[in-house]
Design an enzyme around this catalytic site. Sequence first.
Site, mmCIF file in Angstrom:
data_model
loop_
_atom_site.group_PDB
_atom_site.id
_atom_site.type_symbol
_atom_site.label_atom_id
_atom_site.label_comp_id
_atom_site.label_asym_id
_atom_site.label_seq_id
_atom_site.Cartn_x
_atom_site.Cartn_y
_atom_site.Cartn_z
ATOM 1 N NE ARG A 21 3.357 56.275 -82.985
ATOM 2 C CZ ARG A 21 3.114 58.048 -82.294
ATOM 3 N NH1 ARG A 21 3.136 58.671 -80.604
ATOM 4 N NH2 ARG A 21 2.539 58.615 -83.300
ATOM 5 C CE1 TYR B 51 21.432 37.530 -79.117
ATOM 6 C CE2 TYR B 51 20.706 39.622 -79.275
ATOM 7 C CZ TYR B 51 20.359 38.409 -79.558
ATOM 8 O OH TYR B 51 19.384 38.315 -80.311
ATOM 9 C CG ASP C 132 19.481 40.704 -71.960
ATOM 10 O OD1 ASP C 132 18.380 39.981 -71.550
ATOM 11 O OD2 ASP C 132 19.077 40.424 -72.994
ATOM 12 C CE LYS D 40 15.914 35.040 -78.686
ATOM 13 N NZ LYS D 40 16.685 35.557 -78.777
#
Length: 387
Positions: free
Chosen positions: A55, A108, A180, A205
């Site tokens: 983690r 978004y 972004d 993406k």
Amino acid sequence: MVADPASYGFETRAIHVGQEPDPRTGAVIVPIYQTSTYAQDGVGGTREGDYEYSRTANPTRTALEQALAALENGKHALAFASGMAASDAVLRVALRPGDHLILGNDVYGGTFRLIDKVLTEWGVNYSIASLGDLDEVRSAMRPETKLIWCESPTNPLLGIADIAALAELAHVGGAKLVVDNTFATPYLQTPLELGADVVVHSTTKYLGGHSDVVGGAVITNSDELRERLFFLRNSAGAVPSPFDAWLTLRGLKTLGVRMERHCSNAELIAETLSKHPKVDRVYYPGLAEHPGHSLAAKQMRRFGGMVSFTHVDGEQAALDVASRTKLFILAESLGGVESLIEHPGRMTHASVAGSLLQVPGELLRLSVGIEDAHDLLEDLRSALDAS
Ligand SMILES: *Cc1c(COP(=O)(O)O)cnc(C)c1O
């Protein structure tokens, strides 16, 4: 790599930074370190590389982060389990109850939902502005404004914001600029070099590029922000798996060549669509008539692979086109090698219906893939001609 990564060109950095052959076996490709924990040399003493629990850190993820930082010409990158997990971490590190942020009017939808439905419950306020209009942004600034959250090009209307001017405006007001950069990718645009403080990505993406992995990333030059983001990620745990980090790293290697082809195909499709009798308006920053064209030409290398357009005959005709294409697969998401078509009003942007972010019903959005351009044009033409 002996030289300073910054001295290499984009594709060289994508293929080599953080990706030296494995010192133990010589494996040319960074292994998938599918382990949760690491042997320690003594109580409290980790072995070289100071990994202790996945983690906190994992070598496959570290390789991805080094490559991502090099591609954005940034100092630090942190990989997350999704683009939204990356955005959430930035928002939670940057904002406290009573703080205010400014969002673009076609941000978004998932980012809007997170801010509007989750952050507001924790006392964070927001304003919506057209980020292409600097006066509007300036008048939305308040003493408690801590962030401007920018996308350029925007989704789905492909608006262009002046990143350098927004960074200056934010800094004058004591705020930070987050960009972004999912739509542009670092191949086309590097916001940190334009003055942005933080870049976030949905690596799902273009960076992953093959529609086979969900992931996110944050890149920044600030040591302080990096420490706070690292602490939050380790505390909250939104990390990508070693395999997801590996898939993203594999995708990154070809980002430059893929983007060239995405851009070439999209340019051709945007021009062809703008002459089609069933098409009303084409939204693509590469077209000379696009209001953000000259700004895009200044801050981007090329104009990207996303194209939106409206159908002259309204919403039903647009829905018909979306269900008639064969190569353009009807699906959400974007940035993969395969072309996708979607109806923002009923799909990706359904959650913003009725808000200031609502999009026209006759709008269709294309994620132009890297297939043969002639095949893509034929597919669109026959779907439009039949509509
Ligand atoms: C997809 C997307 C996100 C969210 O990323 P996930 O990986 O789906 O969580 C954020 N911003 C933009 C611009 C996106 O396209």
